[in-house]
Design a protein around this motif. Structure first.
Motif, mmCIF file in Angstrom:
data_model
loop_
_atom_site.group_PDB
_atom_site.id
_atom_site.type_symbol
_atom_site.label_atom_id
_atom_site.label_comp_id
_atom_site.label_asym_id
_atom_site.label_seq_id
_atom_site.Cartn_x
_atom_site.Cartn_y
_atom_site.Cartn_z
ATOM 1 N N SER A 10 0.830 -1.251 0.185
ATOM 2 C CA SER A 10 0.232 -0.086 -0.072
ATOM 3 C C SER A 10 0.736 1.354 0.032
ATOM 4 C CB SER A 10 -1.034 -0.024 1.256
ATOM 5 O OG SER A 10 -0.109 0.207 2.381
ATOM 6 N N LEU A 13 2.479 1.572 -3.720
ATOM 7 C CA LEU A 13 1.393 2.240 -4.572
ATOM 8 C C LEU A 13 1.124 3.699 -4.169
ATOM 9 C CD1 LEU A 13 -1.024 -0.947 -4.790
ATOM 10 C CD2 LEU A 13 0.614 0.047 -6.518
ATOM 11 N N LEU A 14 0.996 4.057 -3.037
ATOM 12 C CA LEU A 14 0.770 5.365 -2.699
ATOM 13 C C LEU A 14 1.645 6.354 -3.021
ATOM 14 C CD1 LEU A 14 -1.134 7.465 -1.291
ATOM 15 C CD2 LEU A 14 0.283 6.959 0.876
ATOM 16 N N LEU A 17 1.640 6.749 -6.854
ATOM 17 C CA LEU A 17 0.569 7.634 -7.165
ATOM 18 C C LEU A 17 1.114 9.224 -6.970
ATOM 19 C CD1 LEU A 17 -2.781 8.066 -7.687
ATOM 20 C CD2 LEU A 17 -2.879 8.289 -5.289
ATOM 21 N N LEU A 97 -11.808 9.514 -8.486
ATOM 22 C CA LEU A 97 -11.275 8.139 -8.251
ATOM 23 C C LEU A 97 -9.768 8.042 -8.063
ATOM 24 C CD1 LEU A 97 -12.208 4.978 -8.389
ATOM 25 C CD2 LEU A 97 -11.405 4.962 -10.846
ATOM 26 N N PRO A 98 -9.028 8.785 -8.498
ATOM 27 C CA PRO A 98 -7.688 8.482 -7.939
ATOM 28 C C PRO A 98 -7.474 9.043 -6.579
ATOM 29 C CG PRO A 98 -7.543 9.705 -10.332
ATOM 30 C CD PRO A 98 -9.000 9.453 -9.886
ATOM 31 N N ILE A 100 -9.858 8.902 -4.184
ATOM 32 C CA ILE A 100 -10.377 7.755 -3.506
ATOM 33 C C ILE A 100 -9.551 6.456 -3.131
ATOM 34 C CG2 ILE A 100 -12.398 6.120 -3.365
ATOM 35 C CD1 ILE A 100 -14.104 8.270 -4.782
ATOM 36 N N VAL A 101 -9.076 6.125 -4.290
ATOM 37 C CA VAL A 101 -7.797 4.958 -4.149
ATOM 38 C C VAL A 101 -6.851 5.451 -3.340
ATOM 39 C CG1 VAL A 101 -6.268 3.513 -5.522
ATOM 40 C CG2 VAL A 101 -8.663 4.052 -6.552
ATOM 41 N N GLY A 102 -6.409 6.644 -3.534
ATOM 42 C CA GLY A 102 -5.147 7.211 -2.775
ATOM 43 C C GLY A 102 -5.399 7.176 -1.296
ATOM 44 N N ALA A 104 -7.841 5.146 0.435
ATOM 45 C CA ALA A 104 -7.844 3.658 0.457
ATOM 46 C C ALA A 104 -6.417 3.149 0.991
ATOM 47 C CB ALA A 104 -8.197 3.059 -0.473
ATOM 48 N N LEU A 105 -5.495 3.456 -0.023
ATOM 49 C CA LEU A 105 -3.927 3.092 0.247
ATOM 50 C C LEU A 105 -3.233 3.725 1.437
ATOM 51 C CD1 LEU A 105 -2.882 3.288 -3.402
ATOM 52 C CD2 LEU A 105 -3.290 1.145 -2.183
ATOM 53 N N THR A 108 -4.767 2.246 4.565
ATOM 54 C CA THR A 108 -4.216 1.054 4.685
ATOM 55 C C THR A 108 -2.593 1.025 5.282
ATOM 56 O OG1 THR A 108 -5.790 0.074 3.046
ATOM 57 C CG2 THR A 108 -3.700 -1.222 3.530
#
Length: 126
Positions: A10, A13-14, A17, A97-98, A100-102, A104-105, A108
């Motif tokens: 996570s 990936l963060l 991003l 969306l990016p 929101i995904v960010g 979540a990452l 986490t």
């Protein structure tokens, strides 16, 4: 062991991003300024955001100081939250969306950081 992998995946990936966003801000500056203007933000924020998008993940990854790492997590949380809300405010939820995904990452990574790092955060859960 799974918590350690969850943290590093996570966090990686963060970081990816944020760094890809900083590269986009550098290479497509005119487009980024127009997009930010469409969200109601001034163009002078672009250079500041490039610095923030590089230093935030660097502070989380390096963990030179736990307090600085926590401050970076907080700054990234507010950045992603406000970015997502800005897209919703101008009625473009698909563009959120990016963020929101960010988020979540980020959550986490924050929650699992104590399992993977030598110096524990007073706020991490595992």
């Amino acid at each position: 062991m799974a918590t350690i992998y969850t943290y590093w995946i996570s966090t990686a990936l963060l970081t990816l991003l944020y760094l890809s966003s900083a590269v986009m801000y550098l290479t497509k500056g005119k487009w980024v300024r127009q997009a930010l203007a469409g969200l109601g933000y001034p163009a002078y924020l672009v250079p500041l955001m490039i610095v923030v998008k590089v230093l935030g993940p660097a502070a989380v990854l390096s963990r030179v100081n736990v307090g600085l790492s926590e401050l970076a997590y907080a700054g990234m949380f507010y950045h992603l939250l406000l970015a997502g809300l800005a897209h919703f405010a101008v009625r473009k939820p698909n563009e959120a969306l990016p963020a929101i995904v960010g988020l979540a990452l980020l959550i986490t990574s924050f929650v699992t950081q104590n399992a993977a790092r030598g110096i524990a955060s007073p706020y991490g859960l595992f």
